[in-house]
Design a protein around this motif. Sequence first.
Motif, PDB file in Angstrom:
ATOM      1  N   ARG A  23     -24.182  -3.872 -43.866  1.00 34.97           N
ATOM      2  CA  ARG A  23     -24.182  -5.281 -43.462  1.00 34.97           C
ATOM      3  C   ARG A  23     -22.806  -5.731 -42.968  1.00 34.97           C
ATOM      4  O   ARG A  23     -22.703  -6.585 -42.084  1.00 34.97           O
ATOM      5  N   LEU A  26     -22.211  -5.552 -39.169  1.00 34.08           N
ATOM      6  CA  LEU A  26     -22.958  -6.373 -38.224  1.00 34.08           C
ATOM      7  C   LEU A  26     -22.045  -7.358 -37.507  1.00 34.08           C
ATOM      8  O   LEU A  26     -21.168  -7.961 -38.121  1.00 34.08           O
ATOM      9  N   ASP A  28     -21.578 -10.891 -35.006  1.00 39.65           N
ATOM     10  CA  ASP A  28     -22.185 -12.224 -34.973  1.00 39.65           C
ATOM     11  C   ASP A  28     -23.298 -12.321 -33.932  1.00 39.65           C
ATOM     12  O   ASP A  28     -24.284 -13.038 -34.138  1.00 39.65           O
ATOM     13  N   GLN A  30     -25.439  -9.985 -32.959  1.00 42.20           N
ATOM     14  CA  GLN A  30     -26.659  -9.391 -33.492  1.00 42.20           C
ATOM     15  C   GLN A  30     -27.290 -10.290 -34.538  1.00 42.20           C
ATOM     16  O   GLN A  30     -28.510 -10.472 -34.567  1.00 42.20           O
ATOM     17  N   ARG A  31     -26.463 -10.868 -35.382  1.00 38.20           N
ATOM     18  CA  ARG A  31     -26.986 -11.761 -36.411  1.00 38.20           C
ATOM     19  C   ARG A  31     -27.673 -12.978 -35.798  1.00 38.20           C
ATOM     20  O   ARG A  31     -28.691 -13.446 -36.297  1.00 38.20           O
ATOM     21  N   GLU A  34     -31.118 -11.912 -34.528  1.00 36.67           N
ATOM     22  CA  GLU A  34     -32.021 -11.718 -35.668  1.00 36.67           C
ATOM     23  C   GLU A  34     -32.464 -13.059 -36.252  1.00 36.67           C
ATOM     24  O   GLU A  34     -33.640 -13.256 -36.560  1.00 36.67           O
ATOM     25  N   SER A  35     -31.517 -13.964 -36.409  1.00 38.46           N
ATOM     26  CA  SER A  35     -31.839 -15.266 -36.994  1.00 38.46           C
ATOM     27  C   SER A  35     -32.830 -16.035 -36.140  1.00 38.46           C
ATOM     28  O   SER A  35     -33.742 -16.695 -36.656  1.00 38.46           O
ATOM     29  N   ARG A  60     -23.784 -11.959 -45.143  1.00 36.67           N
ATOM     30  CA  ARG A  60     -24.486 -11.240 -44.076  1.00 36.67           C
ATOM     31  C   ARG A  60     -25.987 -11.149 -44.314  1.00 36.67           C
ATOM     32  O   ARG A  60     -26.662 -10.315 -43.712  1.00 36.67           O
ATOM     33  N   GLU A  61     -26.514 -11.988 -45.200  1.00 38.19           N
ATOM     34  CA  GLU A  61     -27.965 -11.966 -45.417  1.00 38.19           C
ATOM     35  C   GLU A  61     -28.696 -12.391 -44.151  1.00 38.19           C
ATOM     36  O   GLU A  61     -28.226 -13.282 -43.429  1.00 38.19           O
ATOM     37  N   PRO A  62     -29.859 -11.789 -43.880  1.00 39.13           N
ATOM     38  CA  PRO A  62     -30.630 -12.222 -42.712  1.00 39.13           C
ATOM     39  C   PRO A  62     -31.175 -13.631 -42.905  1.00 39.13           C
ATOM     40  O   PRO A  62     -31.476 -14.044 -44.016  1.00 39.13           O
ATOM     41  N   SER A  64     -31.016 -17.986 -41.624  1.00 40.32           N
ATOM     42  CA  SER A  64     -30.073 -19.038 -41.248  1.00 40.32           C
ATOM     43  C   SER A  64     -30.561 -20.369 -41.801  1.00 40.32           C
ATOM     44  O   SER A  64     -31.717 -20.502 -42.222  1.00 40.32           O
ATOM     45  N   ARG A 165     -33.499  -6.850 -42.807  1.00 42.69           N
ATOM     46  CA  ARG A 165     -33.388  -6.327 -41.439  1.00 42.69           C
ATOM     47  C   ARG A 165     -34.309  -5.125 -41.286  1.00 42.69           C
ATOM     48  O   ARG A 165     -34.681  -4.479 -42.264  1.00 42.69           O
TER      49      ARG A 165
END
Length: 198
Positions: A23, A26, A28, A30-31, A34-35, A60-62, A64, A165
Motif C-alpha cells: 500500500r 501506491l 495518488d 491510482q488511488r 480506485e476511489s 492508504r485504505e481504499p 474516500s 484493492r
Amino acid sequence: MSVPELSENTPKDRWRAHVLAQRRLLDDAQRAVESSALCHVVAELAAEHPSVAAYVPVGREPGSIEMLDAMVRAGSTVLLPSAHEPGPLRWVVYTGRDSLVTAPFGLLEPSGPLLEPDAVAGCSLVLIPALAVDRRGVRLGRGAGFYDRTLDLCRPDAMLVAVVRDSEVMDRLPDEPHDRRVTHRLTPGGGLVRSGTE
C-alpha cells in the motif's frame, strides 16, 4: 491471487506487513481512480439499502469520503464506527465531512451522539475495511479485533462487504475459529463479488 512465500499457514502479522508495504507504494493518481470506481458502485448499492454501516478510509485504505457522501445522496443513513475502547464498535450517524473529527487510532469519526454497538443490527449493508480478503470470505484486518467483536451483532441477512484493492484478493488467508467471514468483497476493478462463488 497468490503471494510468493505467503500461504494460509503464514502468520497473520507477516500478511499484514506485506499488504501494508504494498500500500505504501501506491501513488495518488491510482488511488483517485480506485476511489472513483468504488464510489460509483457504492452509490448504486446504497440506493437499495436505507441504512448502511461504513468507515472513513485512513492512510492508504481504499475508498474516500466522497464514497460516504455518495451513499448519503442515494438516500441512505450512514453509520460510522467509533473505536475508543476494546470491544464491539459504537456508531455515529454521518452528516457530512464537516462533522468529522480526529479520534483515537488515527481515525476520523462524526462528532454526533454515540449509538450503542447493536445499532449495526439495523443496517442491511456493512462496508468493512480490510487489508486483504480471500475467495472464501476470510478477511484480514489490522488485528485489533473491533470488527470480530462487532460482526456478530449484524443481522443474519446483512451483506458484509470487505473493501479491498484487486491485488488484495488472495486465494487463501489464515483462518481462525473466531474470524467472521464476509459475504462479499468489493474491489475497484472487480466490483461486488459474493464470497465462495469462484
